[in-house]
Design an enzyme around this catalytic site. Structure first.
Site: not given
Ligand code: NOJ
Length: 535
Positions: A203, A267
């Site tokens: 993330d 990400e």
């Protein structure tokens, strides 16, 4: 088994599960691990190779799991470690890989590390997060802006300082320049890799490290895609710092110390293609698959899509593979964004372009954004200024035509409302219909798996074609495949004779397509896509 020496993930199709919304096995209105276990057969039959599960770790759920309070536990609402272990081994038995979410940029405000860190300026974990004194007038140390808007700095009375939180205030940024943090977070990777997980989606990876001098960020350029989410500053000093690359190289070494080609998916919302390409690492020693957010933010327009792909493909370093992704839990569903009439063509693009595709749960049955009444909004990002936030794309999976769509038992209040259209859009009713979206996806996934040209072949755009159409070939050895995608409702007749005389139809988004095609006169109906085998 690795038959052709490329790692499994280069040929794989990933399927993202948002665990709160996939399948509720215990009737509490929230999806869980047992629910995923119960539906593994569905995924195997669909024909995907790997499942990425959004965070399943203990969390106060201020950001629905992306605020992690214990990186090596299981959130009780999702189940327990024993169920996770069973899920992992059952998935592996069925030939499916499991990729978890790693949230390294920030923890939950309720993580014991942060509780210690904020307890005093003398605590041993005082530097585990980013703390700064106020300016003399009491204001935040600089202008850094949270991705959700407003200052990224949050006042803490106890320390008399600000802490940095680049997403929401409940998600304080960890200090990755502190070697103790690096080591603790590396232990987390070892914990799950030792268990046998096949990789991680990481993330907010480019946000890990901030400029050590804390300079102000400049105003955002007029054409920057993040203007669309309301940002006013460009994240120059908060994103993609050199130290971040060094940290990812360390992650990569850890991954390589385990058997089985474990994968790092990043990400990586970077819109400069050279920067995005740099996420692979100069020696291809960083992220295996950096997600391409430019594609995610490109609307349904053949010209724009082509321009983005050309720029992207040209930037991919030798030996690396691109990422193809059109939807996830942060963006409107493709059926809603691209239009229902383009659903199947979007699937054709996703699964036949050059790159590793990532699907989002429910797209295979054509789920649309749900309507969320104001009193049911959940997303911390939902506010009157920003509308319904990300809830509409996170509604429960529509399994069947019964109350709660088979996601939760009837009568249970699901965490987000089930979309009203579940009666007509659900997996059960599509199961037996050969012309359903579900069966279309299954045929397409099987084609991709069976044909080397599609999962590992070379890629070339074919021109000229009429405006609104994309044409490209995928080639591997003798196998030559032509893909035609009509983005618009205007039908076309194409002369593709430079590619040969005839072709065989492998798949069409319309039923009843002819088997043989004369390449000098190929008819492409409104919003139609064709996959042809060249002869
Ligand atoms: C990106 C995730 O995809 C999103 O859902 C989350 O809210 C933020 N990162 C913060 O972790």
């Amino acid at each position: 088994m690795n038959i052709n020496n490329t790692p499994w993930w280069q040929r794989a199709v990933f399927y993202q599960i948002y665990p709160r919304s996939f399948m509720d096995s215990n009737g509490d209105g929230v999806g869980d691990l047992q629910g995923i276990l119960d539906r593994l057969d569905y995924l195997v039959k669909l024909g995907v190779d790997a499942v990425w599960i959004s965070p399943i770790f203990p969390s106060p759920m201020a950001d629905f799991g992306y605020d992690v309070a214990d990186y090596t536990g299981i959130e009780p609402i999702f189940g327990d470690m024993e169920t996770f272990d069973r899920l992992l081994s059952e998935a592996h038995r069925g030939g499916l890989r499991i990729v978890l979410d790693y949230v390294p940029n920030h923890s939950s405000i309720e993580h014991p590390w942060f509780i210690e860190s904020r307890s005093s300026r003398e605590n041993p974990k005082r530097d585990w997060y980013i703390w700064k004194d106020p300016l003399p007038d009491g204001s935040p140390p600089n202008n850094w802006e949270a991705t959700t808007g407003g200052s990224a700095w949050n006042w803490d009375d106890n320390r008399g300082q600000y802490y940095l939180a680049q997403f929401i205030k409940d998600e304080p940024d960890l200090n990755w320049l502190n070697p103790e943090v690096v080591s603790a977070m590396e232990d987390v990777l070892h914990f799950w890799l030792r268990k046998g997980v096949d990789g991680f989606r990481m993330d907010m990876l480019p946000h890990l490290v901030e400029h050590p001098d804390f300079p102000d960020n400049p105003p955002i350029p007029a054409d920057h895609p993040f203007r669309s989410i309301g940002l006013t500053l460009e994240q120059v000093h908060t994103v993609d710092q050199p130290e971040t690359h060094a940290i990812v190289r360390r992650f990569r070494k850890i991954f390589e110390s385990y058997e089985g080609d474990r994968v790092i998916i990043g990400e990586t919302p970077l819109f400069d293609m050279a920067k995005l390409a740099s996420c692979y690492g100069q020696n291809l020693d960083e992220v295996h698959i950096p997600f391409n957010f430019k594609l995610l933010l490109t609307g349904w327009n053949a010209g724009k899509m082509k321009a983005v792909l050309e720029e992207y493909y040209a930037a991919i370093p030798e030996g690396a593979v691109p990422s193809i992704v059109f939807g996830n839990h942060d963006f409107a569903r493709i059926a809603t964004r691209f239009g229902r009439q383009n659903l199947r063509s979007a699937a054709v693009l996703l699964l036949t372009l050059w790159g590793v595709p990532t699907m989002y749960y429910g797209d295979e049955i054509g789920m649309e954004n749900g309507d969320i009444p104001p009193d049911r909004l959940q997303d911390p990002w939902a506010d009157p200024g920003k509308g319904t936030g990300r809830d509409p794309e996170r509604t429960p999976m529509q399994w069947k035509n019964s109350p709660n769509a088979g996601f939760s038992p009837p009568g249970v209040k699901t965490w987000l409302p089930v979309a009203d259209n579940y009666r007509s859009i659900n997996a059960d009713s599509q199961e037996g219909d050969p012309d359903s979206n579900l069966n279309f996806y299954r045929r397409l996934l099987k084609l991709r798996r069976d044909l080397p040209a599609l999962h590992e072949g070379g890629f070339e755009f074919f021109d000229p074609v009429p405006q609104g159409v994309l044409a490209y070939t995928r080639r591997s050895g003798e196998q030559q495949i032509l893909v035609l995608v009509n983005f618009e409702s205007q039908p076309h007749q194409l002369d593709l004779s430079p590619l040969g005389a005839g072709a065989r139809t492998l798949l069409s988004t319309e039923s009843g397509e002819q088997d043989r095609v004369d390449l000098s006169r190929v008819g492409l109906g409104p919003n139609q896509s064709l996959i042809l085998m060249l002869e």
